[in-house]
Design an enzyme around this catalytic site. Structure first.
Site, mmCIF file in Angstrom:
data_model
loop_
_atom_site.group_PDB
_atom_site.id
_atom_site.type_symbol
_atom_site.label_atom_id
_atom_site.label_comp_id
_atom_site.label_asym_id
_atom_site.label_seq_id
_atom_site.Cartn_x
_atom_site.Cartn_y
_atom_site.Cartn_z
ATOM 1 C CD GLU A 283 -16.449 -24.477 44.463
ATOM 2 O OE1 GLU A 283 -16.839 -23.647 46.058
ATOM 3 O OE2 GLU A 283 -17.936 -25.110 44.400
ATOM 4 C CB THR A 316 -18.500 -23.964 40.960
ATOM 5 O OG1 THR A 316 -20.199 -25.443 40.117
ATOM 6 C CG2 THR A 316 -19.136 -22.696 40.497
ATOM 7 C CG ASP A 317 -16.280 -30.438 43.678
ATOM 8 O OD1 ASP A 317 -16.668 -30.415 42.692
ATOM 9 O OD2 ASP A 317 -15.709 -30.368 44.327
ATOM 10 C CD1 TRP A 318 -22.866 -32.848 41.975
ATOM 11 C CD2 TRP A 318 -21.730 -33.195 39.599
ATOM 12 N NE1 TRP A 318 -23.619 -33.143 41.201
ATOM 13 C CE2 TRP A 318 -22.655 -33.934 39.806
ATOM 14 C CE3 TRP A 318 -20.623 -33.670 38.687
ATOM 15 C CZ2 TRP A 318 -23.451 -34.554 38.792
ATOM 16 C CZ3 TRP A 318 -21.183 -34.489 37.338
ATOM 17 C CH2 TRP A 318 -22.185 -34.833 37.489
ATOM 18 C CE LYS A 319 -27.646 -30.936 42.349
ATOM 19 N NZ LYS A 319 -28.514 -31.626 41.996
#
Length: 779
Positions: A283, A316-319
């Site tokens: 995402e 998910t993307d980073w964090k």
């Protein structure tokens, strides 16, 4: 069985994707229907889930960054690996392993990752489940030393050649697998609406049809028969969805866009990827109209899972889950952020990535009864099925194939990279036939900051996240192996120059246009027959690439102007840039302009070959090139009523050949009255155009087929690409190019933002070159 929540659909999508895929249905040796794809969960995976503890399940949903288990010197911290495996059952790691300027080849990578695997498998748990490792290998296995680095996605787009997307992805998959990595975060399928956005170059251009074709081709290259072929990896379509249209032009800023635009322009590329069998998805960082995608049931459940039928694993993307609390500010606590992202969507894995707060919050939410075990089981099933599909659950399936390591960087791979660069180079201007350089040109002066630098050829995501150049602000990385494998523009010019032609280099000015030795350059230029000025952007990726002005640095513009006014010899400008930077007076001051985008470390040879006429340029613009700095959101598919004044249109690209289009026919008949009818629901029919090379030079021509509806219920785009074919036409010869057309090419999302299969009756046009054919839609 695992239950997946169903709900009423509130969005829809353009439904021509199946026809798109069938139009380009073979790559390599496999037919379209032979490629593997995610399928319903296997019974043995369901059995595993029944026996796992909740802690083990949540651990599988947790992905952490490698820096949590690497010491400062780059050595693996075995104690840390054991800690995360024993206490958190971590199921995935990601990111580049090299540290402190060291370069790790595939054997080095495999050694570290296999050590992580061995420690993880030694920890007492219900099942010995290996981790899955992921890397952002978006233009070659570029984090692994001695592999072949390819042009970026924007170059592949400019080539309009799906075979190059397939071949480069196939090689990337093999080199990635050789390093003990089973998963790449590619391809990038955002539509870069904003030309200011720093991720334009990672994508396949602004057109949804072009992105769909090339994305599907790349996925087949990465994956192939990935459930049995251990030279393949799981691909990941990203970033779902509408990431490429930040309202400010800055990376990760909000997108403000209608559902109709999402459906008609952003969805098709991802739908094509799903139909091509993509194994995973990521995402996006953003919120759409104030709704963060990472917590959106609308986008990640109703649209992605239910409407588009994506059955693979979603990360998910980073964090991003934590960002719901810290950045998006829609969750008052981290715990609530986790609840929103997991309970409300279909996310399977959290790229946490720098702590284990996700695991802790998940455990509390399960104890509180706010996240159900059924919901967790749903995600763990997809995660374990992915690991099974890529071979990780087989005996020693997590070990790298040492035979593959012997193949990295071979001559055939380099030739693919070279061909991709050659076919992407786009000749924007060629006044008075300044190119190819004539036989009378015996002395050539090459100047400019990008003329003697591999980093500017390759851009970000190369060796280092921010790229391998001296000028980037994260410090110099040790890229010695990178600089030994490639050809700069000056070296390419010198090695490709005909006998008796002298090529010299002077820097002149730096990447910001600051004068170095321009007075000396101008004085020396009087002794040369032509000057090649190599300019462009500094190297960047993501947030560090944010700019507030899309004009080229004023210093570069001024230096080119100074040179132009001081000499009468031909001035050739070579642009190396990741996004279209407004040229200002460079457009007028240059006799010829060659846009090279980011062609990779071998791009210098391809550029030289085009300048000398050894390669006939065949690249076409995959985006609209703006004339003015305010036109950052200018796309060719804009509403027909919008103001339109670009410097160069999407699809523009000159050749050393002269191509003419003639005799467009449908069912063997030329355009005539009464108009032919396209009846909704009827099968596709063929439309044919003849393309003649009226020149003494062999060449490749990309034939573009657009459709246009002059009037419809919702303001139509000026035109929309629905087909393209790249053909080689020898000098003096004619080729027939065949496309298929039907009424469904004119579908769009209607006034209620729900019916994506709206087709209005009335006259329409099919446009090919300057030729057009008139039809009448009958519903």
């Amino acid at each position: 069985m695992i239950s997946i929540t169903k709900s009423i659909l509130i969005l829809s999508l353009v439904s021509y994707v199946t026809a798109i895929l069938n139009d380009h249905h073979t790559y390599g040796t496999l037919e379209y229907n032979e490629y593997d794809r995610p399928e319903p969960i296997d019974l043995d995976i369901l059995d595993m889930i029944d026996k796992m503890t909740v802690e083990e399940k949540i651990g599988q949903m947790t992905q952490i960054n490698q820096d949590l288990v690497l010491n400062a010197d780059g050595r693996l911290n075995r104690t840390a690996v054991e800690y995360y495996a024993k206490n958190y059952y971590v199921g995935s790691y990601l990111n580049q392993l090299a540290r402190n300027g060291d370069n790790y080849d595939s054997a080095d990578y495999a050694k570290i990752i296999e050590e992580i695997q061995e420690i993880t498998l030694s920890v007492n748990s219900t099942f010995k489940i290996p981790i899955i490792y992921g890397l952002d290998h978006i233009h070659g296995a570029h984090y692994v030393a001695n592999t072949t680095i390819f042009p970026h996605g924007i170059n592949i787009a400019a080539s309009f050649n799906p075979e190059l997307a397939y071949e480069s992805a196939s090689i990337t998959a093999r080199d990635t697998r050789a390093a003990g990595v089973q998963w790449t975060f590619a391809p990038v399928l955002d539509i870069p609406v904003s030309k200011q956005w720093p991720r334009v170059y990672e994508n396949y251009g602004e057109d949804p049809h072009l992105s769909s074709i090339l994305g599907a081709a790349a996925i087949r290259g990465y994956q192939g028969k990935y459930k049995s072929d251990r030279t393949k990896v799981a691909a990941c379509m990203k970033h779902f969805i509408a990431y490429g249209a930040p309202w400010s032009g800055q990376d990760r800023d909000s997108t403000v866009v209608s559902d109709r635009t999402v459906n008609d322009y952003f969805v098709p590329g991802f739908q094509a990827a799903i139909d091509a069998g993509v194994a995973t998805a990521m995402e996006s960082y953003i919120d759409v109209n104030g709704e963060p995608v990472v917590s959106s049931n609308k986008y990640l459940q109703k649209l992605l899972r239910e409407k588009m039928k994506f059955e693979g694993m979603l990360v998910t993307d980073w964090k991003e889950i934590e960002n719901l609390h810290t950045t998006h500010r829609v969750a008052a606590t981290h715990k609530e952020a986790v609840r929103m992202a997991i309970a409300d969507t279909s996310i399977d894995m959290s790229m946490v990535p720098q702590d284990v707060i996700f695991f802790d919050s998940m455990m509390e939410l399960v104890k509180d009864g706010r996240i159900t075990m059924d919901r967790i089981d749903e995600s763990v099933a997809r995660l374990l099925q992915l690991k099974k599909d890529v071979g990780l659950l087989e005996t020693d399936g997590w070990k790298a194939n040492r035979d593959l390591q012997k193949l990295t960087g071979n001559a055939d791979d380099v030739e693919v990279a070279l061909n991709a660069a050659r076919e992407s180079l786009t000749l924007l201007k060629n006044e008075n036939n300044a190119l190819p350089l004539s036989k009378d040109v015996k002395k050539i002066l090459v100047i400019g900051p990008t003329g003697n630098n591999f980093g500017h050829l390759s851009g970000g995501w190369t060796i280092d996240w921010q790229g391998p150049t001296d000028d980037h602000w994260h410090g110099k990385v040790n890229d010695s192996q990178f600089y030994e494998k490639g050809i700069s523009v000056i070296k390419g010019m010198q090695s490709s120059a005909p006998d008796g032609v002298q090529v010299e280099y002077m820097n002149g000015f730096d990447i910001n246009g600051v004068n170095d030795n321009m007075d000396e350059v101008i004085e020396l230029s009087k002794d040369f027959d032509a000057v090649v000025v190599c300019i462009g952007e500094h190297v960047y990726s993501e947030l560090p690439g944010n700019i507030h002005d899309i004009r080229l640095p004023q210093g570069q513009v001024d230096q080119v102007a100074k040179l132009s006014k001081s000499t009468d010899i031909p001035l050739i400008t070579v642009l190396l840039e990741g996004r279209p930077r407004v040229m200002d007076t460079i457009q007028e001051d240059s006799d010829a302009i060659l846009l090279a985008y980011l062609p990779g470390p071998w791009g210098g040879k391809a550029i030289a070959e085009v300048l000398f006429g050894q390669v006939n340029p065949s690249g076409k613009l995959p985006y609209t090139y703006p004339k003015y700095s305010g036109d950052v959101n200018l796309n060719y598919w804009r509403p027909v009523s919008d103001v339109w004044d670009p410097l160069y249109e999407f699809g523009h690209g000159l050749s050393y050949s002269k191509f003419e289009y003639n005799n467009i026919t449908y069912l063997g008949q030329e355009n005539q009255e009464p108009m032919q009818s396209l009846v909704v629901g009827e099968p596709e029919k063929e439309i044919v155009v003849q393309v003649t090379n009226n020149s003494p030079v062999d060449g490749k021509e990309t034939v573009l087929m657009y459709v246009k509806q002059p009037f419809r219920r919702v303001t139509p785009p000026a035109k929309l690409l629905k087909g393209f074919k790249k053909v080689f036409i020898p000098a003096g010869e004619t080729k027939e190019v065949v496309f298929t057309v039907n009424a469904e090419l004119f579908q769009y999302t209607g006034v209620d933002d729900i019916a994506s299969d709206t087709i209005d009756n009335g006259p329409v046009k099919v446009l090919i070159g300057e030729q057009e054919f008139d039809f009448n839609i009958v519903n």
